[in-house]
Design a protein around this motif. Structure first.
Motif, mmCIF file in Angstrom:
data_model
loop_
_atom_site.group_PDB
_atom_site.id
_atom_site.type_symbol
_atom_site.label_atom_id
_atom_site.label_comp_id
_atom_site.label_asym_id
_atom_site.label_seq_id
_atom_site.Cartn_x
_atom_site.Cartn_y
_atom_site.Cartn_z
ATOM 1 N N MET A 183 -66.043 10.533 93.465
ATOM 2 C CA MET A 183 -66.741 10.080 94.676
ATOM 3 C C MET A 183 -68.075 10.792 94.832
ATOM 4 O O MET A 183 -69.051 10.209 95.268
ATOM 5 C CB MET A 183 -65.857 10.343 95.905
ATOM 6 C CG MET A 183 -64.720 9.357 96.045
ATOM 7 S SD MET A 183 -63.404 9.986 97.113
ATOM 8 C CE MET A 183 -64.232 10.105 98.670
ATOM 9 N N ASN A 184 -68.110 12.086 94.461
ATOM 10 C CA ASN A 184 -69.345 12.867 94.560
ATOM 11 C C ASN A 184 -70.222 12.711 93.325
ATOM 12 O O ASN A 184 -71.337 13.202 93.287
ATOM 13 C CB ASN A 184 -69.015 14.359 94.706
ATOM 14 C CG ASN A 184 -68.328 14.670 96.014
ATOM 15 O OD1 ASN A 184 -68.554 13.999 97.015
ATOM 16 N ND2 ASN A 184 -67.478 15.697 96.003
ATOM 17 N N SER A 185 -69.682 12.075 92.298
ATOM 18 C CA SER A 185 -70.353 11.974 91.003
ATOM 19 C C SER A 185 -70.773 13.362 90.502
ATOM 20 O O SER A 185 -71.891 13.585 90.045
ATOM 21 C CB SER A 185 -71.561 11.036 91.100
ATOM 22 O OG SER A 185 -71.878 10.573 89.812
ATOM 23 N N CYS A 186 -69.838 14.283 90.583
ATOM 24 C CA CYS A 186 -70.100 15.698 90.261
ATOM 25 C C CYS A 186 -70.093 15.939 88.742
ATOM 26 O O CYS A 186 -69.054 15.790 88.089
ATOM 27 C CB CYS A 186 -69.034 16.553 90.939
ATOM 28 S SG CYS A 186 -69.192 18.302 90.592
ATOM 29 N N ASN A 187 -71.237 16.348 88.197
ATOM 30 C CA ASN A 187 -71.345 16.510 86.737
ATOM 31 C C ASN A 187 -70.429 17.574 86.127
ATOM 32 O O ASN A 187 -69.763 17.300 85.122
ATOM 33 C CB ASN A 187 -72.794 16.805 86.327
ATOM 34 C CG ASN A 187 -73.714 15.648 86.654
ATOM 35 O OD1 ASN A 187 -73.253 14.534 86.881
ATOM 36 N ND2 ASN A 187 -75.001 15.904 86.665
ATOM 37 N N PRO A 188 -70.397 18.817 86.666
ATOM 38 C CA PRO A 188 -69.616 19.882 86.000
ATOM 39 C C PRO A 188 -68.146 19.528 85.790
ATOM 40 O O PRO A 188 -67.561 19.907 84.775
ATOM 41 C CB PRO A 188 -69.757 21.074 86.958
ATOM 42 C CG PRO A 188 -71.018 20.820 87.699
ATOM 43 C CD PRO A 188 -71.128 19.331 87.833
#
Ligand SMILES: [Zn+2]
Length: 411
Positions: free
Chosen positions: A209-214
């Motif tokens: 949902m946050n499109s969080c890369n790590p």
């Protein structure tokens, strides 16, 4: 997509070229005996062979959906000042039927040799033949199948699918991941897009949902190069889809043996490789088809010109790529992306829509961006998948994928 014919009615592009043999029919002929000078011999009989009409094709395209997609893609490209145009593909994930395929700018199929830009048209007589050919070829390009692009975050769906299938993670383990704004891989620090205000504690669903890369980088490392490439292969991302159109391009990935930890990290969140829009929509359709690969197609039946008999072309059965359970989990997370995450502009009351946004640089240090949105509905039993790609939007809205979803919801 349809293409056009040359002076002798021979198909030169698109469906017209691919199905030329089926469409062209046969000229009528007269057979007779002649002497060496070409005069008809006395008492020689003439034999007349009737011409045979070409057959008709039944396309998978839904003309209503196609018209709506054409209208809103044009609007999106103009409003957002997309210097390099855009494209839309809409597909039925159960059959692979392409319901709509649009490239903007397009051209008049009845005047395919007329350039589609007013500016170029005014100076056309002074353009060299070589340059003319180049410009026309560019105009004829079907971006959906011929142009590759870096997908960016929409590709996190592949990493999510593979890690769920490998049981490395699950959708809702509270606090399983922690985003500190970046992650160090083999001595290289790779930033999250929101490095200035890290996402902190997240589950996989929240990370998507946050499109969080790590988070996706970490998952990629756990999957490993060999397994990751086997999923790329199974999703059909290392080969052409084989759609029934000429001029399909293939993806550009580093060879498996050249992929180190840093390269794997960037692939895991959709950067440093290129795919075609048709490969991307096929991958998402595989998820939407509950894990079974589906081959895209544009022709579903051939009608015999003489007998009027309609021959349906069978849907090619694909292989299972991920389990039904994994596919349903990914679809449910795509639903969360739209209902409360970065894709919330795609929300439409009364529909269960799933999606994922993506933004990436078009080439290295070009300052140009490609922004895209991938969507599916309904997420519990998807009947339609869609990919809208905009090339180099330079308008006030910037280039973040989330802002362009408005046009996707219109379609
Ligand atoms: Zn993050």
């Amino acid at each position: 997509m349809i293409g056009f014919c040359g002076n002798d009615n021979q198909g030169l592009n698109g469906i017209e070229a691919k199905y030329d043999d089926v469409l062209k029919g046969k000229n009528g002929t007269i057979e007779k005996n002649v002497d060496a000078s070409g005069s008809t011999l006395k008492d020689s009989e003439e034999k007349y062979n009737e011409p045979i009409d070409g057959n008709d094709l039944v396309l998978t395209i839904d003309s209503t959906i196609q018209a709506i997609a054409e209208k809103y893609l044009e609007e999106a490209c103009i409003d957002n000042k997309c210097t390099d145009g855009g494209n839309v593909i809409i597909m039925n994930p159960k059959t692979g039927d392409i319901l709509s395929m649009v490239t903007y700018p397009s051209y008049d199929l009845n005047k395919p040799f007329e350039i589609n830009s007013e500016e170029l048209k005014s100076g056309w007589d002074n353009v060299s033949q070589e340059e003319k050919n180049k410009l026309l070829n560019e105009m004829w390009r079907n971006k959906a199948i011929s142009d590759t692009y870096e997908p960016g975050s929409t590709f996190k769906l592949v990493t999510a699918s593979a890690s769920l299938e490998e049981k490395i993670t699950d959708t809702d383990n509270k606090g399983e991941f922690n985003c500190s704004g970046g992650i160090e891989i083999a001595g290289v620090r790779i930033k999250c897009w929101r490095y200035y205000r890290p996402h902190g504690s997240e589950s996989l669903r929240e990370a998507l949902m946050n499109s969080c890369n790590p988070v996706f980088i970490g998952l990629g490392q756990k999957i490993g190069v060999k397994k990751y490439y086997s999923y790329l292969n199974k999703f059909g991302l290392l080969r052409k889809t084989g759609i029934d159109l000429p001029g399909e391009a293939n993806s550009i990935f580093l060879k498996e043996e050249k992929v180190g930890p840093v390269e794997l990290a960037t692939i895991s969140f959709g950067q440093r490789f290129e795919v075609t829009p048709i490969q991307m929509i096929t991958m998402v359709s595989t998820i939407a088809n509950k894990g079974v690969y589906v081959k895209p197609r544009l022709v579903k039946a051939i009608i015999d010109s003489k007998t009027k008999e309609k021959k349906n072309l069978e849907v090619e059965k694909g292989e299972r790529v991920i389990s039904e359970d994994t596919a349903e989990k990914v679809l449910s997370m795509m639903n969360s992306v739209v209902s409360e995450g970065t894709g919330k502009n795609a929300k439409v009351e009364g529909y269960e829509i799933g999606g994922k946004t993506g933004t990436s640089e078009d080439g290295v240090n070009t300052g140009k961006y490609v922004t895209s949105f991938i969507g599916t509905a309904n997420t519990s039993d998807p009947e339609v998948t869609m990919l809208i790609t905009l090339y180099n939007p330079t308008g006030e809205g910037g280039h973040q994928g989330g802002d362009y979803i408005f046009y996707a919801t219109q379609i």
